[in-house]
Motif scaffolding. Structure first.
Motif, PDB file in Angstrom:
ATOM      1  N   VAL A   1       0.827  -1.202   0.000  1.00  4.95           N
ATOM      2  CA  VAL A   1       0.000   0.000   0.000  1.00  4.95           C
ATOM      3  C   VAL A   1       0.864   1.256   0.000  1.00  4.95           C
ATOM      4  CG1 VAL A   1      -1.682   1.338   1.346  1.00  4.95           C
ATOM      5  CG2 VAL A   1      -1.986  -1.127   1.057  1.00  4.95           C
ATOM      6  N   LYS A   2       1.926   1.256   0.764  1.00  2.00           N
ATOM      7  CA  LYS A   2       2.804   2.422   0.805  1.00  2.00           C
ATOM      8  C   LYS A   2       3.435   2.674  -0.572  1.00  2.00           C
ATOM      9  CE  LYS A   2       6.019   4.629   4.000  1.00  2.00           C
ATOM     10  NZ  LYS A   2       7.236   4.890   3.199  1.00  2.00           N
ATOM     11  N   LYS A   3       3.838   1.590  -1.232  1.00  5.64           N
ATOM     12  CA  LYS A   3       4.404   1.724  -2.573  1.00  5.64           C
ATOM     13  C   LYS A   3       3.355   2.216  -3.557  1.00  5.64           C
ATOM     14  CE  LYS A   3       7.858   1.236  -3.749  1.00  5.64           C
ATOM     15  NZ  LYS A   3       8.908   2.272  -4.013  1.00  5.64           N
ATOM     16  N   ALA A   4       2.139   1.679  -3.458  1.00 10.17           N
ATOM     17  CA  ALA A   4       1.067   2.124  -4.350  1.00 10.17           C
ATOM     18  C   ALA A   4       0.812   3.627  -4.185  1.00 10.17           C
ATOM     19  CB  ALA A   4      -0.211   1.337  -4.067  1.00 10.17           C
ATOM     20  N   LEU A   5       0.819   4.094  -2.949  1.00 15.39           N
ATOM     21  CA  LEU A   5       0.615   5.522  -2.698  1.00 15.39           C
ATOM     22  C   LEU A   5       1.773   6.341  -3.245  1.00 15.39           C
ATOM     23  CD1 LEU A   5      -0.821   5.206   0.916  1.00 15.39           C
ATOM     24  CD2 LEU A   5      -2.093   5.962  -1.101  1.00 15.39           C
ATOM     25  N   GLU A   6       2.988   5.843  -3.109  1.00 11.94           N
ATOM     26  CA  GLU A   6       4.153   6.538  -3.668  1.00 11.94           C
ATOM     27  C   GLU A   6       4.041   6.685  -5.179  1.00 11.94           C
ATOM     28  OE1 GLU A   6       7.662   4.455  -2.508  1.00 11.94           O
ATOM     29  OE2 GLU A   6       7.369   4.811  -0.353  1.00 11.94           O
TER      30      GLU A   6
ATOM     31  N   GLU B   1      -2.675  -2.525   8.753  1.00 12.80           N
ATOM     32  CA  GLU B   1      -1.503  -2.226   7.918  1.00 12.80           C
ATOM     33  C   GLU B   1      -1.850  -1.203   6.841  1.00 12.80           C
ATOM     34  OE1 GLU B   1       1.028  -5.300   6.530  1.00 12.80           O
ATOM     35  OE2 GLU B   1       1.015  -6.397   8.426  1.00 12.80           O
ATOM     36  N   VAL B   2      -3.060  -1.256   6.321  1.00  9.54           N
ATOM     37  CA  VAL B   2      -3.496  -0.231   5.368  1.00  9.54           C
ATOM     38  C   VAL B   2      -3.459   1.138   6.030  1.00  9.54           C
ATOM     39  CG1 VAL B   2      -5.494   0.679   4.097  1.00  9.54           C
ATOM     40  CG2 VAL B   2      -4.919  -1.753   3.930  1.00  9.54           C
ATOM     41  N   GLY B   3      -4.012   1.218   7.227  1.00 13.56           N
ATOM     42  CA  GLY B   3      -4.040   2.494   7.938  1.00 13.56           C
ATOM     43  C   GLY B   3      -2.660   3.041   8.227  1.00 13.56           C
ATOM     44  N   ARG B   4      -1.744   2.161   8.656  1.00 13.73           N
ATOM     45  CA  ARG B   4      -0.374   2.618   8.948  1.00 13.73           C
ATOM     46  C   ARG B   4       0.320   3.091   7.677  1.00 13.73           C
ATOM     47  NH1 ARG B   4      -0.145  -1.973  12.249  1.00 13.73           N
ATOM     48  NH2 ARG B   4       1.340  -3.015  10.861  1.00 13.73           N
ATOM     49  N   ALA B   5       0.084   2.393   6.582  1.00 19.27           N
ATOM     50  CA  ALA B   5       0.717   2.779   5.318  1.00 19.27           C
ATOM     51  C   ALA B   5       0.240   4.157   4.864  1.00 19.27           C
ATOM     52  CB  ALA B   5       0.429   1.733   4.249  1.00 19.27           C
ATOM     53  N   VAL B   6      -1.057   4.402   5.012  1.00 15.25           N
ATOM     54  CA  VAL B   6      -1.588   5.711   4.637  1.00 15.25           C
ATOM     55  C   VAL B   6      -0.991   6.791   5.526  1.00 15.25           C
ATOM     56  CG1 VAL B   6      -3.675   7.141   4.530  1.00 15.25           C
ATOM     57  CG2 VAL B   6      -3.733   4.768   3.703  1.00 15.25           C
ATOM     58  N   LYS B   7      -0.938   6.539   6.814  1.00 14.57           N
ATOM     59  CA  LYS B   7      -0.395   7.515   7.752  1.00 14.57           C
ATOM     60  C   LYS B   7       1.065   7.820   7.464  1.00 14.57           C
ATOM     61  CE  LYS B   7       0.266   8.350  12.711  1.00 14.57           C
ATOM     62  NZ  LYS B   7       0.084   7.801  14.080  1.00 14.57           N
ATOM     63  N   ASP B   8       1.841   6.777   7.155  1.00 11.98           N
ATOM     64  CA  ASP B   8       3.284   6.951   6.947  1.00 11.98           C
ATOM     65  C   ASP B   8       3.636   7.415   5.539  1.00 11.98           C
ATOM     66  OD1 ASP B   8       3.537   6.077   9.526  1.00 11.98           O
ATOM     67  OD2 ASP B   8       4.303   4.078   9.016  1.00 11.98           O
ATOM     68  N   SER B   9       2.646   7.450   4.641  1.00  8.40           N
ATOM     69  CA  SER B   9       2.925   7.789   3.239  1.00  8.40           C
ATOM     70  C   SER B   9       3.228   9.261   3.032  1.00  8.40           C
ATOM     71  CB  SER B   9       1.724   7.410   2.368  1.00  8.40           C
ATOM     72  OG  SER B   9       0.618   8.272   2.628  1.00  8.40           O
ATOM     73  N   GLY B  10       2.740  10.085   3.951  1.00  6.93           N
ATOM     74  CA  GLY B  10       2.893  11.522   3.767  1.00  6.93           C
ATOM     75  C   GLY B  10       1.805  12.129   2.902  1.00  6.93           C
ATOM     76  N   VAL B  11       0.929  11.301   2.366  1.00  7.93           N
ATOM     77  CA  VAL B  11      -0.194  11.792   1.573  1.00  7.93           C
ATOM     78  C   VAL B  11      -1.308  12.214   2.519  1.00  7.93           C
ATOM     79  CG1 VAL B  11      -1.893  11.233  -0.213  1.00  7.93           C
ATOM     80  CG2 VAL B  11       0.398  10.226  -0.315  1.00  7.93           C
ATOM     81  N   ARG B  12      -1.887  13.361   2.261  1.00 10.32           N
ATOM     82  CA  ARG B  12      -2.969  13.840   3.127  1.00 10.32           C
ATOM     83  C   ARG B  12      -4.133  12.865   3.128  1.00 10.32           C
ATOM     84  NH1 ARG B  12      -4.097  19.722   0.957  1.00 10.32           N
ATOM     85  NH2 ARG B  12      -6.152  18.714   0.905  1.00 10.32           N
ATOM     86  N   ARG B  13      -4.739  12.674   4.295  1.00  8.70           N
ATOM     87  CA  ARG B  13      -5.845  11.724   4.425  1.00  8.70           C
ATOM     88  C   ARG B  13      -6.974  12.044   3.450  1.00  8.70           C
ATOM     89  NH1 ARG B  13      -9.180   8.930   3.639  1.00  8.70           N
ATOM     90  NH2 ARG B  13     -10.682   7.862   4.983  1.00  8.70           N
ATOM     91  N   ASP B  14      -7.281  13.324   3.253  1.00  5.29           N
ATOM     92  CA  ASP B  14      -8.410  13.661   2.388  1.00  5.29           C
ATOM     93  C   ASP B  14      -8.102  13.481   0.909  1.00  5.29           C
ATOM     94  OD1 ASP B  14      -6.752  15.830   1.949  1.00  5.29           O
ATOM     95  OD2 ASP B  14      -8.184  17.346   2.628  1.00  5.29           O
ATOM     96  N   GLU B  15      -6.895  13.044   0.591  1.00  8.83           N
ATOM     97  CA  GLU B  15      -6.531  12.772  -0.793  1.00  8.83           C
ATOM     98  C   GLU B  15      -6.567  11.279  -1.108  1.00  8.83           C
ATOM     99  OE1 GLU B  15      -2.761  14.523  -1.605  1.00  8.83           O
ATOM    100  OE2 GLU B  15      -3.474  16.582  -1.337  1.00  8.83           O
ATOM    101  N   VAL B  16      -6.870  10.458  -0.113  1.00  6.94           N
ATOM    102  CA  VAL B  16      -6.888   9.003  -0.307  1.00  6.94           C
ATOM    103  C   VAL B  16      -8.297   8.473  -0.041  1.00  6.94           C
ATOM    104  CG1 VAL B  16      -5.837   6.795   0.314  1.00  6.94           C
ATOM    105  CG2 VAL B  16      -4.501   8.900   0.495  1.00  6.94           C
TER     106      VAL B  16
END
Length: 285
Positions: free
Chosen positions: A32-37, A54-69
């Motif tokens: 998920v983190k790679k997909a977001l990257e 793990e999805v939630g942690r990946a989103v949080k650690d991605s640096g992408v704003r929550r409202d963009e995912v």
């Protein structure tokens, strides 16, 4: 990224990333983190995938704003009774580490479906969920349950690919502008699909691979797609479908591949009983 507008007014990314059968051993986090990257902004998970955390942690650690995912999860059958559904929605939010989910679906159309739907409607009104929908509803199951709902689902997530184009279901959903989300949009890697001469001919013409031609066809049909892969090159290529367009004649040629048969039949006797006992989503609680 392209978007579709749902019947509730929300805009959903047309291409997402599926996490079904990706283990919760760090693999989901990495994928998920790679997909977001790589630019994916739509992640699909479920309580019964056991990887929401793990999805939630990946989103949080991605640096992408929550409202963009766009985050979708799903309610499992054992939690369909109303009170249990309320608790399960909160449990999904807790595991994801989020204040809201963009979409929440009834994962399977069996059991206390109307009670579960009422809980989803309540959670939507409370701001815990932005859009609500169903999954694996055939025309028969749709007509059995949805007339009992007080609101219309935004999506029906079902099996869809050029060999199984859900034409009867689409006719039923179209008047209500209910979008189809495709699970197994590549036929779970079907060799017969990905080596079909018609698809290979188009791949050669456009300088694309067979999978990209299939996904482009589905996008042009108005289908929301979320292919799954843990491989960076495949995640990237699955997004590269917006720089070409199939002609009307080519679309018709791919529509003609429909066999009206899939790998899963929700109407088949015994499926309900099998799925009711398939998982215990609270085993690790």
């Amino acid at each position: 990224m392209e978007f579709f507008t749902l019947n509730d007014g929300n805009k959903i990314p047309a291409v997402g990333f599926g996490t079904f059968q990706i283990p919760a051993d760090g693999s989901t986090y990495k994928a998920v983190k790679k997909a977001l990257e790589l630019g994916i902004r739509h992640i699909d998970t479920a309580a019964a995938y056991f990887n929401e955390a793990e999805v939630g942690r990946a989103v949080k650690d991605s640096g992408v704003r929550r409202d963009e995912v766009w985050i979708t999860s799903k309610l499992w059958l054992q939690d369909y009774p109303y009170a249990e559904a309320q608790k399960a929605i909160d449990a999904s939010l807790q595991k994801l580490g989020m204040d809201y989910m963009d979409m929440y679906l009834l994962h399977q159309p069996y059991g206390e479906v109307t009670e579960a739907w009422a809980a989803l409607e309540e959670a939507k009104k409370a701001g815990k969920i932005r859009s609500i929908g169903v999954s694996n509803m055939t025309p028969k199951l749709w007509q059995q349950y949805v007339p009992q709902f007080s609101s219309m689902p935004a999506v029906n997530q079902v099996e869809f690919n050029p060999f199984f184009q859900q034409k009867e279901l689409r006719k039923l959903l179209a008047p209500h502008d209910v979008k189809i989300e495709a699970w197994a949009p590549l036929g779970q890697g079907s060799t017969a699909l990905l080596t079909h001469p018609e698809i290979l001919k188009l791949a050669a013409k456009y300088g694309k691979d067979a999978g990209q031609v299939v996904l482009r066809f589905e996008y042009q049909e108005g289908i929301i797609i979320f292919p799954k892969s843990i491989h960076e090159s495949r995640i990237k290529s699955n997004m590269e479908i917006f720089d070409f367009a199939l002609t009307d004649a080519e679309m018709d040629a791919l529509r003609a591949l429909d066999t009206n048969k899939g790998i899963h039949d929700p109407d088949r006797p015994g499926v309900k009983e099998m799925l009711l006992g398939a998982f215990d989503v609270h085993a690790n609680d």
